[in-house]
Design a protein around this motif. Structure first.
Motif, PDB file in Angstrom:
ATOM      1  N   ARG A  10       0.832  -1.212   0.000  1.00 32.06           N
ATOM      2  CA  ARG A  10       0.000   0.000   0.000  1.00 32.06           C
ATOM      3  C   ARG A  10       0.862   1.256   0.000  1.00 32.06           C
ATOM      4  O   ARG A  10       0.594   2.211  -0.749  1.00 32.06           O
ATOM      5  CB  ARG A  10      -0.943   0.004   1.207  1.00 32.06           C
ATOM      6  CG  ARG A  10      -1.976  -1.104   1.198  1.00 32.06           C
ATOM      7  CD  ARG A  10      -3.124  -0.793   2.174  1.00 32.06           C
ATOM      8  NE  ARG A  10      -2.633  -0.502   3.522  1.00 32.06           N
ATOM      9  CZ  ARG A  10      -2.442  -1.414   4.468  1.00 32.06           C
ATOM     10  NH1 ARG A  10      -2.659  -2.694   4.200  1.00 32.06           N
ATOM     11  NH2 ARG A  10      -2.028  -1.054   5.680  1.00 32.06           N
ATOM     12  N   TYR A  11       1.907   1.296   0.845  1.00 30.20           N
ATOM     13  CA  TYR A  11       2.779   2.474   0.893  1.00 30.20           C
ATOM     14  C   TYR A  11       3.451   2.716  -0.458  1.00 30.20           C
ATOM     15  O   TYR A  11       3.571   3.850  -0.923  1.00 30.20           O
ATOM     16  CB  TYR A  11       3.842   2.306   1.975  1.00 30.20           C
ATOM     17  CG  TYR A  11       3.305   2.324   3.388  1.00 30.20           C
ATOM     18  CD1 TYR A  11       2.194   3.085   3.718  1.00 30.20           C
ATOM     19  CD2 TYR A  11       3.908   1.572   4.394  1.00 30.20           C
ATOM     20  CE1 TYR A  11       1.695   3.102   5.012  1.00 30.20           C
ATOM     21  CE2 TYR A  11       3.409   1.575   5.690  1.00 30.20           C
ATOM     22  CZ  TYR A  11       2.300   2.346   5.994  1.00 30.20           C
ATOM     23  OH  TYR A  11       1.811   2.356   7.261  1.00 30.20           O
ATOM     24  N   THR A  13       2.337   1.812  -3.366  1.00 28.74           N
ATOM     25  CA  THR A  13       1.311   2.263  -4.311  1.00 28.74           C
ATOM     26  C   THR A  13       0.937   3.719  -4.069  1.00 28.74           C
ATOM     27  O   THR A  13       0.816   4.514  -5.012  1.00 28.74           O
ATOM     28  CB  THR A  13       0.060   1.373  -4.182  1.00 28.74           C
ATOM     29  OG1 THR A  13       0.425   0.005  -4.379  1.00 28.74           O
ATOM     30  CG2 THR A  13      -0.992   1.777  -5.198  1.00 28.74           C
ATOM     31  N   LEU A  14       0.745   4.083  -2.802  1.00 26.58           N
ATOM     32  CA  LEU A  14       0.426   5.481  -2.481  1.00 26.58           C
ATOM     33  C   LEU A  14       1.545   6.412  -2.916  1.00 26.58           C
ATOM     34  O   LEU A  14       1.289   7.513  -3.447  1.00 26.58           O
ATOM     35  CB  LEU A  14       0.179   5.620  -0.977  1.00 26.58           C
ATOM     36  CG  LEU A  14      -1.097   4.965  -0.435  1.00 26.58           C
ATOM     37  CD1 LEU A  14      -1.107   4.999   1.086  1.00 26.58           C
ATOM     38  CD2 LEU A  14      -2.336   5.678  -0.983  1.00 26.58           C
ATOM     39  N   GLU A  33      -6.638   2.186  -6.186  1.00 22.14           N
ATOM     40  CA  GLU A  33      -5.286   1.839  -6.628  1.00 22.14           C
ATOM     41  C   GLU A  33      -4.653   0.808  -5.695  1.00 22.14           C
ATOM     42  O   GLU A  33      -4.012  -0.152  -6.143  1.00 22.14           O
ATOM     43  CB  GLU A  33      -4.405   3.097  -6.687  1.00 22.14           C
ATOM     44  CG  GLU A  33      -4.759   4.068  -7.795  1.00 22.14           C
ATOM     45  CD  GLU A  33      -4.379   3.549  -9.179  1.00 22.14           C
ATOM     46  OE1 GLU A  33      -3.477   2.679  -9.262  1.00 22.14           O
ATOM     47  OE2 GLU A  33      -4.997   3.999 -10.160  1.00 22.14           O
ATOM     48  N   CYS A  34      -4.822   0.998  -4.392  1.00 22.46           N
ATOM     49  CA  CYS A  34      -4.246   0.063  -3.417  1.00 22.46           C
ATOM     50  C   CYS A  34      -4.945  -1.290  -3.479  1.00 22.46           C
ATOM     51  O   CYS A  34      -4.289  -2.342  -3.377  1.00 22.46           O
ATOM     52  CB  CYS A  34      -4.356   0.641  -1.999  1.00 22.46           C
ATOM     53  SG  CYS A  34      -3.227   2.017  -1.703  1.00 22.46           S
ATOM     54  N   SER A  35      -6.255  -1.286  -3.651  1.00 23.42           N
ATOM     55  CA  SER A  35      -7.005  -2.537  -3.768  1.00 23.42           C
ATOM     56  C   SER A  35      -6.561  -3.312  -5.004  1.00 23.42           C
ATOM     57  O   SER A  35      -6.382  -4.537  -4.956  1.00 23.42           O
ATOM     58  CB  SER A  35      -8.505  -2.257  -3.835  1.00 23.42           C
ATOM     59  OG  SER A  35      -8.965  -1.637  -2.649  1.00 23.42           O
ATOM     60  N   ILE A  53      -6.568   3.433   4.454  1.00 27.39           N
ATOM     61  CA  ILE A  53      -5.790   4.379   3.652  1.00 27.39           C
ATOM     62  C   ILE A  53      -5.554   5.675   4.421  1.00 27.39           C
ATOM     63  O   ILE A  53      -4.461   6.275   4.341  1.00 27.39           O
ATOM     64  CB  ILE A  53      -6.496   4.658   2.313  1.00 27.39           C
ATOM     65  CG1 ILE A  53      -6.595   3.370   1.492  1.00 27.39           C
ATOM     66  CG2 ILE A  53      -5.743   5.727   1.517  1.00 27.39           C
ATOM     67  CD1 ILE A  53      -5.254   2.705   1.225  1.00 27.39           C
ATOM     68  N   ASP A  56      -2.766   4.975   6.676  1.00 23.33           N
ATOM     69  CA  ASP A  56      -1.514   4.882   5.905  1.00 23.33           C
ATOM     70  C   ASP A  56      -0.958   6.267   5.598  1.00 23.33           C
ATOM     71  O   ASP A  56       0.243   6.525   5.741  1.00 23.33           O
ATOM     72  CB  ASP A  56      -1.746   4.129   4.598  1.00 23.33           C
ATOM     73  CG  ASP A  56      -1.943   2.629   4.807  1.00 23.33           C
ATOM     74  OD1 ASP A  56      -1.589   2.140   5.902  1.00 23.33           O
ATOM     75  OD2 ASP A  56      -2.426   1.964   3.875  1.00 23.33           O
TER      76      ASP A  56
END
Length: 344
Positions: A10-11, A13-14, A33-35, A53, A56
């Motif tokens: 996730r990090y 991607t973010l 996007e994270c999913s 999120i 995050d």
């Protein structure tokens, strides 16, 4: 997939989204996007919640992981980095950080041939490359015996403890004439005096088995694992070494160390319970509270004539007998040498 790995995905991607200068991302876009990124890694639907999120983003902004990312909300709904050149992969480190990391690498490299750490070799090399670590000789040298028999068993024993598997171990003790099969429930791995031991449940009792006496190990899937939920610090708290007698209470062991060697015992206690009872110009009287076992006797004997056990009486008499036998052995050896010289 572990929650830690999910968070890293996730990090990453973010970070990719927040530094993208050619697209605007709302919170809902970041969630999607994270999913999608997690779906690509896991191969199954994995919807990330809004709360996840938001946490995050909060963690990335904070000092928690060292990111301190300059995340801002603009036009009241879009997210981006206020610094267009920022990325969590470009965190700068100062010279002090580099030195600390390099020192850590030199220590890790000492384990490179240890079976449990073989998979770390690539990671260590990447660290060296990324921080341009100097190929310096190791200043900190750890005492280890890479040729010690039995180290090849650590991987399967470790995995069996983690995955709670019963094992059949072909084992031959030093006193046994033939090998025997032990069906055990492995609980802990313990290193002592440069040797490794498996602490395990065998026939409803706790045993320690030396890895260098193991000849073969197989998993026994037919039996349910019994987890004793041992805490190593608690389990070994009353002993020196690895031999724990569950029914034995710790005893006060009082011993005298001469003045030349007392500083060594003061600065490197024989056990965490060690106390000083009395000090004179001739030496120091110490006390420890431990179970009396083989490893304790060997440790005390290692001090030779510089240490005298006062209590308990049974241990004192055993030490005296061992010194008498040692003296006799040297006398017998002297006679044998004389005979050998005469024969030649």
């Amino acid at each position: 997939m572990s929650s830690n790995k999910n968070a890293l995905i996730r990090y990453k991607t973010l970070d990719k989204c927040l530094k993208n200068k050619y697209r605007k991302y709302t919170l809902e876009d970041l969630i999607d996007e994270c999913s999608e990124a997690l779906f690509e890694f896991e191969g199954k639907e994995s919807y990330v919640s809004k709360r996840t999120i938001q946490l995050d983003l909060q963690n990335m902004r904070s000092e928690k992981f060292g990111y301190e990312a300059p995340i801002e909300v603009y036009e009241r709904k879009y997210y981006r980095y206020s610094d267009p050149d920022y990325s969590i992969h470009n965190i700068s480190v100062n010279e002090s950080d580099l030195k600390a990391m390099n020192n850590a690498i030199q220590i890790l490299k000492q384990f490179k041939d240890f079976s449990m750490f073989k998979e770390m070799n690539g990671v260590i090399q990447k660290l060296e490359d990324s921080i341009h670590a100097t190929n310096q000789k190791s200043i900190i040298h750890l005492d280890k015996n890479e040729q010690l028999k039995g180290l090849e068993h650590i991987d399967i024993l470790y995995e069996s403890i983690v995955n709670k598997k019963v094992l059949k171990i072909l084992y031959k003790s030093f006193t046994a004439r033939e090998s025997s099969v032990y069906t055990v429930h492995p609980q802990l791995l313990k290193e002592f005096n440069n040797r490794w031991f498996l602490i395990c449940l065998y026939k409803q009792k706790m045993y320690n088995l030396a890895l260098d006496r193991m000849e073969n190990i197989e998993a026994d899937e037919s039996l349910s694992y019994i987890d004793k939920d041992l805490d190593g610090d608690e389990y070994f708290k009353d002993i020196v070494g690895v031999t724990v007698a569950e029914s034995m209470l710790p005893r006060n062991v009082v011993f005298f160390v001469d003045s030349a060697n007392a500083p060594y015992v003061k600065t490197k206690p024989l056990h965490k319970s060690q106390e000083i009872i009395n000090e004179t110009k001739d030496g120091t009287l110490f006390k420890i509270c431990v179970q009396i076992n083989f490893e304790l006797e060997r440790l005390l004997l290692g001090f030779g004539d510089t240490l005298i056990v006062h209590k308990p009486q049974k241990l004192k008499l055993r030490m005296e007998e061992k010194f008498r036998m040692g003296h006799k052995n040297y006398q017998d050896l002297s006679v044998l040498k004389e005979e050998t010289i005469q024969d030649q």
